[in-house]
Design a protein around this motif. Sequence first.
Motif, PDB file in Angstrom:
ATOM      1  N   ALA A 156       0.835  -1.209   0.000  1.00  0.00           N
ATOM      2  CA  ALA A 156       0.000   0.000   0.000  1.00  0.00           C
ATOM      3  C   ALA A 156       0.866   1.253   0.000  1.00  0.00           C
ATOM      4  CB  ALA A 156      -0.942  -0.009   1.208  1.00  0.00           C
ATOM      5  N   LEU A 157       1.941   1.257   0.772  1.00  0.00           N
ATOM      6  CA  LEU A 157       2.854   2.401   0.802  1.00  0.00           C
ATOM      7  C   LEU A 157       3.512   2.596  -0.563  1.00  0.00           C
ATOM      8  CD1 LEU A 157       4.333   4.671   2.309  1.00  0.00           C
ATOM      9  CD2 LEU A 157       5.979   2.950   3.098  1.00  0.00           C
ATOM     10  N   ARG A 158       3.942   1.515  -1.178  1.00  0.00           N
ATOM     11  CA  ARG A 158       4.545   1.595  -2.517  1.00  0.00           C
ATOM     12  C   ARG A 158       3.544   2.209  -3.505  1.00  0.00           C
ATOM     13  NH1 ARG A 158       6.098  -3.204  -2.588  1.00  0.00           N
ATOM     14  NH2 ARG A 158       8.173  -2.763  -1.866  1.00  0.00           N
ATOM     15  N   TRP A 159       2.306   1.734  -3.446  1.00  0.00           N
ATOM     16  CA  TRP A 159       1.262   2.231  -4.347  1.00  0.00           C
ATOM     17  C   TRP A 159       0.995   3.713  -4.076  1.00  0.00           C
ATOM     18  CZ3 TRP A 159      -3.347   4.570  -4.959  1.00  0.00           C
ATOM     19  CH2 TRP A 159      -4.030   4.339  -6.157  1.00  0.00           C
TER      20      TRP A 159
ATOM     21  N   LEU B 196       2.427  10.867  -9.233  1.00  0.00           N
ATOM     22  CA  LEU B 196       1.560  11.216 -10.364  1.00  0.00           C
ATOM     23  C   LEU B 196       0.711  12.446 -10.061  1.00  0.00           C
ATOM     24  CD1 LEU B 196       0.303   7.648 -11.374  1.00  0.00           C
ATOM     25  CD2 LEU B 196       1.963   9.071 -12.596  1.00  0.00           C
ATOM     26  N   ARG B 197       0.276  12.576  -8.824  1.00  0.00           N
ATOM     27  CA  ARG B 197      -0.581  13.691  -8.434  1.00  0.00           C
ATOM     28  C   ARG B 197       0.202  14.943  -8.058  1.00  0.00           C
ATOM     29  NH1 ARG B 197      -5.982  11.929  -5.942  1.00  0.00           N
ATOM     30  NH2 ARG B 197      -6.268   9.832  -6.752  1.00  0.00           N
ATOM     31  N   GLY B 198       1.504  14.791  -7.851  1.00  0.00           N
ATOM     32  CA  GLY B 198       2.324  15.936  -7.461  1.00  0.00           C
ATOM     33  C   GLY B 198       2.057  16.396  -6.037  1.00  0.00           C
ATOM     34  N   CYS B 199       1.834  15.458  -5.145  1.00  0.00           N
ATOM     35  CA  CYS B 199       1.554  15.811  -3.755  1.00  0.00           C
ATOM     36  C   CYS B 199       2.445  14.984  -2.825  1.00  0.00           C
ATOM     37  CB  CYS B 199       0.072  15.582  -3.422  1.00  0.00           C
ATOM     38  SG  CYS B 199      -0.432  13.857  -3.462  1.00  0.00           S
ATOM     39  N   ARG B 200       2.302  15.229  -1.546  1.00  0.00           N
ATOM     40  CA  ARG B 200       3.091  14.493  -0.557  1.00  0.00           C
ATOM     41  C   ARG B 200       2.319  13.277  -0.057  1.00  0.00           C
ATOM     42  NH1 ARG B 200       1.462  15.886   4.703  1.00  0.00           N
ATOM     43  NH2 ARG B 200      -0.078  17.546   4.680  1.00  0.00           N
ATOM     44  N   VAL B 201       3.017  12.426   0.663  1.00  0.00           N
ATOM     45  CA  VAL B 201       2.430  11.248   1.293  1.00  0.00           C
ATOM     46  C   VAL B 201       2.463  11.452   2.793  1.00  0.00           C
ATOM     47  CG1 VAL B 201       2.736   8.764   1.724  1.00  0.00           C
ATOM     48  CG2 VAL B 201       3.136   9.691  -0.568  1.00  0.00           C
TER      49      VAL B 201
ATOM     50  N   GLU C  90      11.809   4.514   4.735  1.00  0.00           N
ATOM     51  CA  GLU C  90      13.188   4.913   4.422  1.00  0.00           C
ATOM     52  C   GLU C  90      13.632   4.568   3.007  1.00  0.00           C
ATOM     53  OE1 GLU C  90      15.533   1.099   6.383  1.00  0.00           O
ATOM     54  OE2 GLU C  90      15.697   3.052   7.299  1.00  0.00           O
ATOM     55  N   GLU C  91      13.025   3.596   2.381  1.00  0.00           N
ATOM     56  CA  GLU C  91      13.470   3.185   1.042  1.00  0.00           C
ATOM     57  C   GLU C  91      12.958   4.092  -0.070  1.00  0.00           C
ATOM     58  OE1 GLU C  91      11.004  -0.189  -0.948  1.00  0.00           O
ATOM     59  OE2 GLU C  91      11.048  -0.648   1.200  1.00  0.00           O
ATOM     60  N   PHE C  92      12.001   4.977   0.225  1.00  0.00           N
ATOM     61  CA  PHE C  92      11.373   5.776  -0.822  1.00  0.00           C
ATOM     62  C   PHE C  92      12.002   7.160  -0.911  1.00  0.00           C
ATOM     63  CE2 PHE C  92       8.227   2.664   0.484  1.00  0.00           C
ATOM     64  CZ  PHE C  92       7.921   2.094  -0.736  1.00  0.00           C
ATOM     65  N   THR C  93      12.245   7.589  -2.131  1.00  0.00           N
ATOM     66  CA  THR C  93      12.796   8.914  -2.393  1.00  0.00           C
ATOM     67  C   THR C  93      11.992   9.553  -3.520  1.00  0.00           C
ATOM     68  OG1 THR C  93      14.376   8.014  -3.983  1.00  0.00           O
ATOM     69  CG2 THR C  93      15.136   8.258  -1.704  1.00  0.00           C
ATOM     70  N   GLY C  94      12.189  10.833  -3.687  1.00  0.00           N
ATOM     71  CA  GLY C  94      11.551  11.534  -4.798  1.00  0.00           C
ATOM     72  C   GLY C  94      10.168  12.079  -4.491  1.00  0.00           C
TER      73      GLY C  94
END
Length: 172
Positions: A22-25, A32-37, A80-84
């Motif tokens: 779910a986090l990956r998705w 794609l939406r140009g927003c934060r998580v 921690e594994e996600f960037t960008g």
Amino acid sequence: MSENESRPVVVGVDGSPASREALRWAVNEARLRGCRVEAVSAWHMDYGMAIGSMSAEIALQLSPENRRAAQQAVLDGAVEEFTGVEISRVLVEGDPRTALTTASQDAQLLVVGSRGHGPIVEAIIGSVSSYCVHHATCPVVVVRAPKPVETETARDERITRIPAPLTPGPLL
């Protein structure tokens, strides 16, 4: 920046394979939406599980401070594994269903994982994903845990294994 771009994609994180998916998705959707998580993880003390005498070492592990620290480690490890994309970490003491539906009030999308326990287990212990689908104030995406990849050797063993015969009970 539009109103939607300022509102995050909220995702529930509990360390399970379904929540990691779910986090990956959610991260890909936020790109794609140009927003934060906003990664939300909830913890709570279940004092009903601590019945009877226990050692001081076990009691210390069950302390609120240690439970909170353990859940913070799960949350930190997951993101921690996600960037960008900007990911804010939100650790909440309380029921995950309440934490996620509350977070959905300011979100453009809520993403949750589903472990797929089935209807009997969900009827007994409830389902966070089902609760969120029915109570969130924004659209909800439910992501299932990925199926394990079956190797060719494991598939061959499963196919060639002869099951034991079924009997109606003890033979007298």
